[in-house]
Design an enzyme around this catalytic site. Structure first.
Site, PDB file in Angstrom:
ATOM      1  N   ASP A 122       0.937  -1.128   0.034  1.00 15.41           N
ATOM      2  CA  ASP A 122      -0.096  -0.026  -0.099  1.00 15.41           C
ATOM      3  C   ASP A 122       0.954   1.186   0.056  1.00 15.41           C
ATOM      4  O   ASP A 122       2.079   1.178   0.690  1.00 15.41           O
ATOM      5  CB  ASP A 122      -0.881  -0.018   1.096  1.00 15.41           C
ATOM      6  N   ASP A 141      -6.942  -1.378  -4.373  1.00 18.07           N
ATOM      7  CA  ASP A 141      -7.973  -1.229  -3.494  1.00 18.07           C
ATOM      8  C   ASP A 141      -8.897  -0.156  -3.891  1.00 18.07           C
ATOM      9  O   ASP A 141     -10.076  -0.209  -3.659  1.00 18.07           O
ATOM     10  CB  ASP A 141      -7.513  -0.637  -2.042  1.00 18.07           C
TER      11      ASP A 141
END
Length: 182
Positions: A122, A141
């Site tokens: 991330d 995401d």
């Protein structure tokens, strides 16, 4: 080519595009930008590139701390992605196919990370000062979230989804139907 086949092809192409773009951006974060060693790259006042390893699923739920848990999570997310792929393949409406393809492409990108690294990479940190309304996330995401939101919006906002040709339009009532309802 019937409309459903055309929509499936578009869905596969969009899912592939999302997957490839996700992997390219993650490569850039880990490779050329060296975000893992730098930690943070300030972009603008409300957005940074910030390295994070997500060992769970959404919002670090179901965190996998051992190899067994990691592979169980890979298996679970693969089964879910397969279910999304089957749903996408059977879906007749273009809007739903494309929304599902966003979910599928994002899911595959995160599954590859989990297999390759043991966690999902991330990097996107959207914030207002020190307030962070979102966890650190990635392109996959964001695509999963957008796909789910589109599916929910379409489910709640489109009253007559089936028109027989895959089009996303509501059929107008005929005057005979209106008279019958009176």
């Amino acid at each position: 080519m019937n409309p459903n086949s055309k929509f499936r092809l578009q869905g596969i192409m969009l899912a592939s595009l999302v997957f490839i773009a996700d992997q390219i951006v993650k490569y850039a974060m880990l490779g050329p930008l060296q975000l893992q060693s730098r930690g943070v790259i300030h972009i603008i006042s409300f957005f940074d590139l910030r390295y994070a390893e997500n060992r769970g699923v959404s919002m670090s739920f179901l965190t996998a701390d051992s190899d067994g848990e990691r592979w169980a999570l890979v298996a679970l997310t693969t089964v879910i992605a397969a279910g999304v792929a089957v749903w996408m393949w059977r879906e007749k409406l273009r809007g739903d196919v494309l929304a599902l393809s966003l979910v599928l492409g994002g899911a595959l990108g995160n599954i590859v990370d989990r297999v390759r690294y043991g966690y999902v990479v991330d990097y996107a940190d959207l914030h207002i000062g020190v307030f962070r309304p979102f966890y650190i996330f990635n392109l996959a995401d964001a695509c999963i979230s957008m796909g789910v939101l589109i599916l929910l919006a379409r489910a709640f906002l489109i009253s007559d989804k089936q028109t027989g040709d895959g089009a996303d339009v509501q059929q107008p009532e005929s005057s005979a139907d209106i008279v019958e309802k009176s």
